[in-house]
Design a protein around this motif. Sequence first.
Motif, PDB file in Angstrom:
ATOM      1  N   SER A  24      45.037  43.082  38.884  1.00 52.95           N
ATOM      2  CA  SER A  24      43.991  43.806  39.936  1.00 52.95           C
ATOM      3  C   SER A  24      44.872  44.757  41.716  1.00 52.95           C
ATOM      4  CB  SER A  24      42.758  42.776  40.811  1.00 52.95           C
ATOM      5  OG  SER A  24      42.126  43.821  41.212  1.00 52.95           O
ATOM      6  N   VAL A  25      45.873  43.652  41.457  1.00 54.67           N
ATOM      7  CA  VAL A  25      46.453  43.653  42.682  1.00 54.67           C
ATOM      8  C   VAL A  25      47.497  44.919  42.291  1.00 54.67           C
ATOM      9  CG1 VAL A  25      48.652  42.740  43.717  1.00 54.67           C
ATOM     10  CG2 VAL A  25      46.714  41.354  43.920  1.00 54.67           C
ATOM     11  N   ALA A  26      48.324  44.560  41.111  1.00 56.70           N
ATOM     12  CA  ALA A  26      48.916  45.871  40.600  1.00 56.70           C
ATOM     13  C   ALA A  26      48.687  47.297  40.340  1.00 56.70           C
ATOM     14  CB  ALA A  26      49.522  45.466  38.181  1.00 56.70           C
ATOM     15  N   TYR A  27      46.223  47.126  40.041  1.00 57.71           N
ATOM     16  CA  TYR A  27      46.298  48.238  40.034  1.00 57.71           C
ATOM     17  C   TYR A  27      45.505  49.251  41.159  1.00 57.71           C
ATOM     18  CZ  TYR A  27      41.834  51.496  38.550  1.00 57.71           C
ATOM     19  OH  TYR A  27      41.392  52.422  38.884  1.00 57.71           O
ATOM     20  N   HIS A  28      45.347  48.149  42.287  1.00 58.73           N
ATOM     21  CA  HIS A  28      45.364  48.359  43.329  1.00 58.73           C
ATOM     22  C   HIS A  28      46.988  49.264  44.166  1.00 58.73           C
ATOM     23  CE1 HIS A  28      41.428  46.712  42.778  1.00 58.73           C
ATOM     24  NE2 HIS A  28      41.489  47.362  44.538  1.00 58.73           N
ATOM     25  N   LEU A  29      47.270  48.471  43.972  1.00 54.65           N
ATOM     26  CA  LEU A  29      49.351  49.248  44.407  1.00 54.65           C
ATOM     27  C   LEU A  29      50.035  50.500  44.465  1.00 54.65           C
ATOM     28  CD1 LEU A  29      51.706  47.812  46.033  1.00 54.65           C
ATOM     29  CD2 LEU A  29      52.489  46.979  43.751  1.00 54.65           C
ATOM     30  N   VAL A  30      48.880  50.980  42.365  1.00 55.03           N
ATOM     31  CA  VAL A  30      49.730  52.181  41.746  1.00 55.03           C
ATOM     32  C   VAL A  30      49.583  53.155  42.591  1.00 55.03           C
ATOM     33  CG1 VAL A  30      49.748  53.461  40.570  1.00 55.03           C
ATOM     34  CG2 VAL A  30      49.103  51.409  39.209  1.00 55.03           C
ATOM     35  N   LEU A  31      48.430  54.149  43.583  1.00 55.62           N
ATOM     36  CA  LEU A  31      48.254  54.501  44.267  1.00 55.62           C
ATOM     37  C   LEU A  31      49.379  55.151  45.535  1.00 55.62           C
ATOM     38  CD1 LEU A  31      46.985  57.616  43.695  1.00 55.62           C
ATOM     39  CD2 LEU A  31      45.813  56.620  44.646  1.00 55.62           C
ATOM     40  N   PRO A  32      49.503  54.195  46.027  1.00 54.22           N
ATOM     41  CA  PRO A  32      50.202  54.058  47.305  1.00 54.22           C
ATOM     42  C   PRO A  32      51.726  53.774  46.799  1.00 54.22           C
ATOM     43  CG  PRO A  32      48.319  52.686  48.133  1.00 54.22           C
ATOM     44  CD  PRO A  32      48.193  52.862  46.223  1.00 54.22           C
ATOM     45  N   ILE A  62      46.974  52.740  55.945  1.00 56.19           N
ATOM     46  CA  ILE A  62      45.611  53.286  56.405  1.00 56.19           C
ATOM     47  C   ILE A  62      45.040  54.138  55.926  1.00 56.19           C
ATOM     48  CG2 ILE A  62      44.865  54.455  59.643  1.00 56.19           C
ATOM     49  CD1 ILE A  62      47.218  54.118  60.130  1.00 56.19           C
ATOM     50  N   ILE A  63      45.464  54.733  55.647  1.00 60.98           N
ATOM     51  CA  ILE A  63      44.430  56.265  54.488  1.00 60.98           C
ATOM     52  C   ILE A  63      44.405  55.582  53.470  1.00 60.98           C
ATOM     53  CG2 ILE A  63      45.132  58.447  52.884  1.00 60.98           C
ATOM     54  CD1 ILE A  63      46.702  59.435  55.021  1.00 60.98           C
ATOM     55  N   PHE A  64      45.284  54.792  52.820  1.00 62.68           N
ATOM     56  CA  PHE A  64      44.297  53.905  51.397  1.00 62.68           C
ATOM     57  C   PHE A  64      43.664  52.780  51.645  1.00 62.68           C
ATOM     58  CE2 PHE A  64      47.901  56.706  49.576  1.00 62.68           C
ATOM     59  CZ  PHE A  64      47.389  56.826  48.594  1.00 62.68           C
ATOM     60  N   ASN A  65      43.794  52.046  52.808  1.00 61.82           N
ATOM     61  CA  ASN A  65      42.685  50.810  53.705  1.00 61.82           C
ATOM     62  C   ASN A  65      43.348  50.033  52.542  1.00 61.82           C
ATOM     63  OD1 ASN A  65      40.455  49.709  54.952  1.00 61.82           O
ATOM     64  ND2 ASN A  65      39.275  49.627  52.893  1.00 61.82           N
ATOM     65  N   TYR A  66      45.022  49.932  52.732  1.00 57.67           N
ATOM     66  CA  TYR A  66      45.410  48.480  52.078  1.00 57.67           C
ATOM     67  C   TYR A  66      45.836  47.792  53.500  1.00 57.67           C
ATOM     68  CZ  TYR A  66      49.226  46.882  48.870  1.00 57.67           C
ATOM     69  OH  TYR A  66      49.189  45.754  48.295  1.00 57.67           O
ATOM     70  N   PRO A  67      45.646  46.251  52.887  1.00 57.47           N
ATOM     71  CA  PRO A  67      45.431  45.575  54.539  1.00 57.47           C
ATOM     72  C   PRO A  67      47.007  45.077  54.634  1.00 57.47           C
ATOM     73  CG  PRO A  67      44.895  44.588  52.016  1.00 57.47           C
ATOM     74  CD  PRO A  67      45.026  45.557  52.028  1.00 57.47           C
ATOM     75  N   GLY A  68      47.601  45.890  54.797  1.00 59.45           N
ATOM     76  CA  GLY A  68      49.094  45.436  54.832  1.00 59.45           C
ATOM     77  C   GLY A  68      49.466  45.463  56.474  1.00 59.45           C
ATOM     78  N   LEU A  69      50.858  45.256  57.532  1.00 63.41           N
ATOM     79  CA  LEU A  69      50.901  45.802  58.174  1.00 63.41           C
ATOM     80  C   LEU A  69      50.524  47.351  58.845  1.00 63.41           C
ATOM     81  CD1 LEU A  69      54.738  44.236  58.415  1.00 63.41           C
ATOM     82  CD2 LEU A  69      52.449  42.681  59.366  1.00 63.41           C
TER      83      LEU A  69
END
Length: 329
Positions: free
Chosen positions: A190-198, A272-279
Motif C-alpha cells: 500500500s505504501v509503494a502504491y501510494h508512492l508511485v504518482l508523487p 501538498i498537491i498529492f496530500n502526502y503526509p511529509g514535511l
Amino acid sequence: MKFILSRLGFYLLAFLAAVTINFFLPRLMPGDPIQSFLARLAQNGGQISAETIASLEVLYGYSTNTPLFEQFITYVGSILTGEWGTSTRFFQPVFEVLGRGMLWTLLLVGCYLLVSYTITTLLGIYVAWKRGTWTDSVITVSSVVVSSVPAVVMALGMYFLFASNLGWFPTGYAYNPSIDAGWSFEFVGSVAYHLVLPLLCMVALGMGNVMGMRSNMINQLGEDFIVMGWAKGVKDKKVMMQYGARNAVLPMITTFAMSVGAIFGGSLIIEIIFNYPGLGQVMFQAMLARDYPLIQGYLLIMTVMVLGANFVADCLLFVLDPRLRTQLD
C-alpha cells in the motif's frame, strides 16, 4: 585530513549563519503566532487572561516584552540542547511533529534520488555516446521539455489525469488507512502504491540532469586518455564506462549536493498537491498558522540536510578524484 577539517569549519560557519537567518526570517513575516492562536480560540468562543497570554509567549519563545537578542540567545541554546519548542498548531513538541513527517519525506526523496539519478546518469552516458543520432535528439529534447514544466503544473496534471479521472492511483495519503501499519506485505504494498504518482512526478521533473551528464561525458570523450584507449584497441563499452563515465560522473556528485535544497522544495509542493503526509504538509500548515517554532524547526532540518549533503560530496570528491588530492599536497 587538513582538507576535511577546513571544509568542516566552513560548513559550521555556514550553519551558524543559517541559524541566524532561521531565527529572524519567520519574525519578518506578517502576523503573530500568539495572536493567530488567540484568533482560532476566539472563533470557538474561548477567552484567556493576560497572564495566560504571557505564559504562552514564554512557552512558544515569542514575547513582545523580551528583546530580540535575548530571544536569539535562548533559541541558539535550545538548538544545542535539543529543545526545539512546542508547535502552536499541533500543541506537540516540534521535534515530534517533524519526526512524523520526516519519515515519509525521506522515503519519497530517497526513492527519487535512487531512481532519478540512476536513470539520468545512464541516459546521459548513452546519448553522449550516440551524439548526433536521432536517439540523441529525441531523448535530449524530451528531457528538456519535461523538466521545464513547473512543478505545480506537472503535479496537478498527473493528479487530475491518473488519480482523479482515471482512478489508477489513490488521491492522497501515504497508505490505506484501513490497513494496520507494520512490516506486512499488505502495508508495504500500500505504501509503494501510494508512492508511485508523487515519485513519478519528481522523476519527470528531474530529467533535466540528462543534459548535465551528457555534457560531462562529451567533454571526457575528447580527452587524450580516451583517444589513447581507442588507439590501443580497448573495447568501446570499456572506454565508455570505465574511461569516460567514471570521470564524467564526478561533477554530478557536486550537482546532486547542490540540488538537495531544490529537491526538498519541489517535494513540498508535490506533497501538498498529492496530500502526502511529509514535511511539505507540515510546513504548509505551519505557515498558515504562523507557527514560528515549527517553521524554524523545518528550516533547521533543511539547513542541516543541505550542508550535510555538500560536506559528504566534498569528502567523496576528495576520495574519488586523485587530481584534487594532488593539488592539495
